[in-house]
Design an enzyme around this catalytic site. Structure first.
Site, short mmCIF file in Angstrom:
data_model
loop_
_atom_site.label_atom_id
_atom_site.label_comp_id
_atom_site.label_asym_id
_atom_site.label_seq_id
_atom_site.Cartn_x
_atom_site.Cartn_y
_atom_site.Cartn_z
N LEU A 143 0.83 -1.21 0.00
CA LEU A 143 0.00 0.00 0.00
C LEU A 143 0.86 1.25 0.00
CD1 LEU A 143 -2.80 -0.94 2.59
CD2 LEU A 143 -2.75 -1.33 0.12
N ALA A 221 -5.50 2.65 7.23
CA ALA A 221 -5.04 1.43 7.87
C ALA A 221 -6.20 0.76 8.59
CB ALA A 221 -3.88 1.76 8.82
N ARG A 222 -6.24 0.89 9.89
CA ARG A 222 -7.33 0.42 10.73
C ARG A 222 -7.65 1.52 11.74
NH1 ARG A 222 -8.07 -2.78 7.33
NH2 ARG A 222 -8.23 -5.07 7.47
N ASP A 245 -10.76 6.62 6.28
CA ASP A 245 -11.60 5.57 5.70
C ASP A 245 -11.96 4.54 6.75
OD1 ASP A 245 -12.90 4.32 3.42
OD2 ASP A 245 -11.38 2.75 3.58
N GLU A 250 -16.02 1.22 14.79
CA GLU A 250 -16.47 1.03 13.42
C GLU A 250 -17.46 -0.13 13.38
OE1 GLU A 250 -14.45 -0.42 9.30
OE2 GLU A 250 -13.38 1.20 10.31
N HIS A 269 -15.04 2.97 5.18
CA HIS A 269 -14.20 1.79 4.91
C HIS A 269 -14.45 1.24 3.50
CE1 HIS A 269 -11.89 -1.56 7.24
NE2 HIS A 269 -11.44 -1.42 5.99
N VAL A 270 -14.28 2.12 2.52
CA VAL A 270 -14.56 1.76 1.13
C VAL A 270 -13.33 1.89 0.22
CG1 VAL A 270 -17.01 2.34 1.30
CG2 VAL A 270 -15.37 4.11 0.62
#
Length: 306
Positions: A143, A221-222, A245, A250, A269-270
């Site tokens: 990434l 990332a997260r 994102d 979440e 988260h797309v």
């Protein structure tokens, strides 16, 4: 070798499978098909009930994740089973999202979108530009590398940070221990690290405080890599901008203050949700099966050995 795929669409997305591979179609719902207990290779994909499926697969040897991050699979893969991630499948899509939100933030597109909704011809004002920006990319895997290559095309200056300092060809990768000295010079900070014990809350109040006034933070990332409360404080103070994102928690509850935070561009988260994902994911599956049948080592192994 017996392989479990979730549906016939998945089978159609692969090239012809290697000789000797038997396919069972099951998505974990309904009555398990005959022979499911012989499965040796299974998928862990979004929406698939992994525990239910693995309980019917006592002979499984390999679980292939269809996501680049596998933190959600921690503790869920039986001992002795090899787990592989989908490194390389999502890089292009996520890098595009990162570039899109950077450009949208710098060129103030949310401001003009809101003005359009009000039928208001907003006054022209100079916007920032990506050319010449110093971009710190925290995460030097696929990434990070794909993001850096796209940023260079826009005349930005990316700097990669990995777990350890090293050289990737002619590109120097800095170690995370160097972050305190790198953050103050970054116009934009992009976070694309996997979620681990080391990276959880990596982007904390001290990390954010080291970023210069007006800098942009991008998290692809997260959510748990970031201290949400610390970021909220910086956004509400008007000192930093952000594009997220992923969030913690979440999905983001409807009453969460992040929804109304200033200087924030938020997507659900797309970043990796693109039409080309299934074909790339199952190309990886097909390649892994080819390696197994021919006795070659698997790629992207994150747990166990094969």
């Amino acid at each position: 070798m017996t392989v479990c795929l979730p549906d016939r669409n998945a089978l159609e997305l692969t090239e012809p499978l290697p000789d000797g591979v038997r396919v069972i179609l099951w998505n974990g719902t309904g009555t398990p098909p005959a022979g499911i207990e012989e499965t040796e290779f299974a998928l862990a994909g979004q929406g698939l009930p992994l525990e239910t499926m693995l309980a019917r697969m006592p002979n499984v040897r390999v679980v292939q994740s269809l996501s680049a991050g596998v933190d959600h699979l921690s503790g869920r893969i039986p001992a002795g089973v090899t787990l592989c991630d989908a490194r390389g499948v999502h890089g292009a899509a996520v890098a595009e999202w990162i570039l899109a939100v950077i450009l949208a933030s710098l060129r103030e597109l949310p401001h003009f979108i809101h003005a359009q909704a009000r039928h208001e011809w907003s006054a022209q004002r100079p916007a920032a530009e990506l050319a010449g920006k110093r971009v710190l990319i925290v995460g030097a895997g696929d990434l990070g590398e794909q993001t850096a290559s796209r940023l260079r095309a826009f005349d930005a200056s990316p700097t990669l940070v990995g777990r350890h300092a090293r050289n990737e060809g002619s590109v120097a990768v800095h170690g995370t221990g160097e972050l305190p000295g790198l953050l103050p010079d970054a116009d934009i900070v992009v976070v694309v690290v996997p979620l681990t014990h080391e990276t959880e809350r990596m982007v904390d109040a001290a990390f954010l405080a080291a970023m210069p006034d007006g800098a942009l933070l991008v998290n692809a990332a997260r959510g748990r890599v970031l201290d949400t409360a610390a970021l909220l404080a910086e956004l509400e103070a008007g000192r930093l901008q952000a594009a997220l994102d992923v969030t913690d928690p979440e999905p983001l509850p409807a009453d969460h203050p992040l929804w109304n935070a200033p200087n924030l561009l938020l997507t659900p988260h797309v970043a990796g949700t693109v039409v080309g994902f299934p074909a790339r994911a199952y190309a990886l599956v097909r390649a892994q099966l080819g390696r197994l049948v021919s006795g070659e080592p698997l790629v992207n192994v994150v747990q166990g050995e094969y």
